[in-house]
Design an enzyme around this catalytic site. Structure first.
Site, PDB file in Angstrom:
ATOM      1  N   CYS A   1      30.411  -3.782  82.582  1.00  0.00           N
ATOM      2  CA  CYS A   1      29.676  -3.875  81.319  1.00  0.00           C
ATOM      3  C   CYS A   1      30.328  -2.917  80.347  1.00  0.00           C
ATOM      4  O   CYS A   1      30.379  -1.718  80.594  1.00  0.00           O
ATOM      5  CB  CYS A   1      28.237  -3.466  81.579  1.00  0.00           C
ATOM      6  SG  CYS A   1      27.213  -3.500  80.121  1.00  0.00           S
TER       7      CYS A   1
ATOM      8  N   THR B   1      50.791  23.394  93.967  1.00  0.00           N
ATOM      9  CA  THR B   1      50.282  23.822  95.275  1.00  0.00           C
ATOM     10  C   THR B   1      49.432  22.709  95.852  1.00  0.00           C
ATOM     11  O   THR B   1      48.577  22.143  95.164  1.00  0.00           O
ATOM     12  CB  THR B   1      49.453  25.117  95.109  1.00  0.00           C
ATOM     13  OG1 THR B   1      50.289  26.106  94.525  1.00  0.00           O
ATOM     14  CG2 THR B   1      48.922  25.603  96.452  1.00  0.00           C
TER      15      THR B   1
ATOM     16  N   ASN C   1      40.652  -5.150  95.997  1.00  0.00           N
ATOM     17  CA  ASN C   1      39.464  -4.301  96.124  1.00  0.00           C
ATOM     18  C   ASN C   1      38.163  -5.032  95.759  1.00  0.00           C
ATOM     19  O   ASN C   1      37.096  -4.643  96.192  1.00  0.00           O
ATOM     20  CB  ASN C   1      39.615  -3.043  95.263  1.00  0.00           C
ATOM     21  CG  ASN C   1      40.054  -3.341  93.850  1.00  0.00           C
ATOM     22  OD1 ASN C   1      41.077  -4.003  93.639  1.00  0.00           O
ATOM     23  ND2 ASN C   1      39.309  -2.893  92.879  1.00  0.00           N
TER      24      ASN C   1
ATOM     25  N   SER D   1      44.736   6.101  99.146  1.00  0.00           N
ATOM     26  CA  SER D   1      43.707   6.990  98.618  1.00  0.00           C
ATOM     27  C   SER D   1      42.778   7.403  99.749  1.00  0.00           C
ATOM     28  O   SER D   1      42.294   6.552 100.500  1.00  0.00           O
ATOM     29  CB  SER D   1      42.915   6.256  97.529  1.00  0.00           C
ATOM     30  OG  SER D   1      41.900   7.093  97.032  1.00  0.00           O
ATOM     31  N   ALA D   2      42.503   8.709  99.844  1.00  0.00           N
ATOM     32  CA  ALA D   2      41.705   9.216 100.964  1.00  0.00           C
ATOM     33  C   ALA D   2      40.258   8.722 100.930  1.00  0.00           C
ATOM     34  O   ALA D   2      39.678   8.382 101.961  1.00  0.00           O
ATOM     35  CB  ALA D   2      41.719  10.744 100.964  1.00  0.00           C
TER      36      ALA D   2
HETATM   37  N1  PMP Z   1      43.834   1.087  93.703  1.00  0.00           N
HETATM   38  C1  PMP Z   1      42.723   0.468  94.112  1.00  0.00           C
HETATM   39  C2  PMP Z   1      42.828  -0.904  94.693  1.00  0.00           C
HETATM   40  C3  PMP Z   1      41.482   1.083  93.995  1.00  0.00           C
HETATM   41  O1  PMP Z   1      40.370   0.444  94.386  1.00  0.00           O
HETATM   42  C4  PMP Z   1      41.424   2.398  93.453  1.00  0.00           C
HETATM   43  C5  PMP Z   1      40.093   3.143  93.318  1.00  0.00           C
HETATM   44  N2  PMP Z   1      39.106   2.420  92.648  1.00  0.00           N
HETATM   45  C6  PMP Z   1      42.613   3.004  93.047  1.00  0.00           C
HETATM   46  C7  PMP Z   1      43.792   2.324  93.192  1.00  0.00           C
HETATM   47  C8  PMP Z   1      42.610   4.392  92.464  1.00  0.00           C
HETATM   48  O2  PMP Z   1      42.396   5.322  93.466  1.00  0.00           O
HETATM   49  P1  PMP Z   1      41.888   6.807  93.180  1.00  0.00           P
HETATM   50  O3  PMP Z   1      40.411   6.702  93.000  1.00  0.00           O
HETATM   51  O4  PMP Z   1      42.252   7.573  94.414  1.00  0.00           O
HETATM   52  O5  PMP Z   1      42.592   7.303  91.991  1.00  0.00           O
END
Ligand code: PMP
Length: 389
Positions: A331, A244, A160, A206-207
């Site tokens: 930070c 739910t 990421n 993740s959406a």
């Molecule tokens: N894995 C990665 C590589 C991410 O970038 C993130 C979100 N920063 C997450 C997991 C966690 O996802 P969520 O925000 O849907 O909990």
């Protein structure tokens, strides 16, 4: 305003917004058998089909969660506890070793630490990456050779912070040969490269990283993978994740996935914005360093250091110009903590502390990248002038 922080959260796609608005107008509980319930169920199942298609999996492998943090947690706790349950009948099924890449998101790193701390007989080892940010396959091979009991490996499909793509097919082969389970966090890679859940036992999505809403995600689980539910209750989702379903969130997730699948040209458009950004940046600021530049990278992400500047100051200066990017390092209590990802790549603290992440996505244009470069140039000139005064 130029928004170049898609890896933090992508803007909501119009189709996703529409699907959510429609779902919010529905009344039924997806578990109810009456007409309204069935209408709600249909929304959930349509989204499940779409997410399955994105991951190259079967719909019944998809478990909707509140996001990827929960999905990663369900995979790690669920695998270790599920394997304990199975060890009554299957010898050596117990997971004794967690091998986690040093560049994982904290939802994997911190959870793996917690599992190793709280479950007796489970040890955690971090796997190194090369200077380019790619998992060191030799280290994985060596790790899988030692020790008794089953191993669980966690490596993300793409990072990421840097966008560096990990060799999941090769990692999968090594895991299969060693009888190890594999968790792939595909959050950043989803929609940007093809995914194949068949290569792993657990895949987290993740959406909100692909233009859906925050608070919705999924874990795609392999058919033979052990999984002990972490939320028990009403028995929803085959008893693997009670509660739910978040109808509007799931509807928005499904629609975002559908937008991704329907637009074959999006990846190329985004990559062209990112590539132009990096070209102009290097032309205007010759000392800029791009991390992971020579490794296979997602087409949307750029992690750059501007020697002599500080991450936080860059982010603030750009924000004042209305340009939104993310800091390459965080930070905490007033001290800049260099990113664990850049540190794992062997980047020295000074350079890591001068880095920012610029990430584009579905609605980015060249104007966004140009605005980042213009603002950085202005800041660099100001800093130079101050140093000369
Ligand atoms: N894995 C990665 C590589 C991410 O970038 C993130 C979100 N920063 C997450 C997991 C966690 O996802 P969520 O925000 O849907 O909990």
């Amino acid at each position: 305003m130029p928004y170049c922080d898609h890896n933090a959260t992508a803007p909501l796609r119009p189709l996703s917004r529409d699907a959510m608005a429609h779902a919010l107008g529905l009344t039924g509980n997806p578990s109810s058998v009456h007409a309204h319930g069935r209408a709600a169920r249909a929304v959930v199942e349509q989204a499940r089909d779409r997410v399955a298609k994105l991951a190259h999996a079967k719909p019944d492998q998809v478990i909707f969660t509140s996001g990827a943090t929960e999905a990663n947690g369900l995979a790690l706790w669920g695998a270790v506890e599920g394997a304990i349950d199975r060890s009554v009948t299957e010898k050596s099924a117990r997971i004794t070793r967690l091998f986690v890449s040093a560049i994982e998101h904290s939802s994997v790193l911190k959870t793996a630490e917690a599992v190793a701390e709280r479950v007796a007989g489970v040890r955690l080892e971090l796997l190194p990456v090369t200077a380019n940010g790619v998992l060191d396959l030799e280290a994985l091979r060596a790790a899988l050779r030692e020790g008794k009991g089953r191993a669980l490996v966690a490596v993300m499909a793409a990072n990421n912070e840097t966008g560096v793509i990990q060799p999941v097919a090769e990692i999968s082969r090594l895991c299969r040969e060693a009888g190890a389970l594999l968790l792939v966090d595909a959050v950043t890679a989803a929609g940007k490269i093809d995914l194949d859940a068949g290569l792993c036992d657990y895949m987290a999505l993740s959406a909100h990283k692909l233009g859906g809403p925050q608070g919705a995600g999924a874990l795609v689980v392999g058919e033979d993978a052990p999984l002990a539910p972490q939320m028990t209750g009403g028995g929803q989702q085959k008893g693997l994740r009670a509660g739910t379903e978040n109808l509007s969130g799931i509807a928005g997730f499904g629609a975002a996935v559908e937008s991704v699948l329907a637009d074959a040209g999006e990846r190329g458009r985004v990559a062209s914005v990112r590539d132009r950004f990096e070209r102009t940046l290097k032309a205007r600021l010759a000392d800029a360093v791009i991390f992971g530049e020579s490794a296979p990278r997602l087409g949307n992400t750029s992690n750059v250091a501007l020697p002599g500047l500080a991450s936080q100051n860059i982010v603030i200066a750009l924000d004042l110009d209305g340009v939104m990017v993310s800091s390459g390092s965080s930070c905490s209590s007033g001290k800049i903590a260099p990113s664990h990802v850049l540190s794992a790549m062997g980047v020295v603290d000074d350079l890591a502390g001068a880095s920012i992440r610029v990430s584009f996505g579905w609605n980015s244009t060249d104007l966004d990248g140009d605005a980042v470069v213009a603002s950085l140039e202005k800041l660099a000139a100001r800093v130079r002038a101050r140093a000369a005064a």
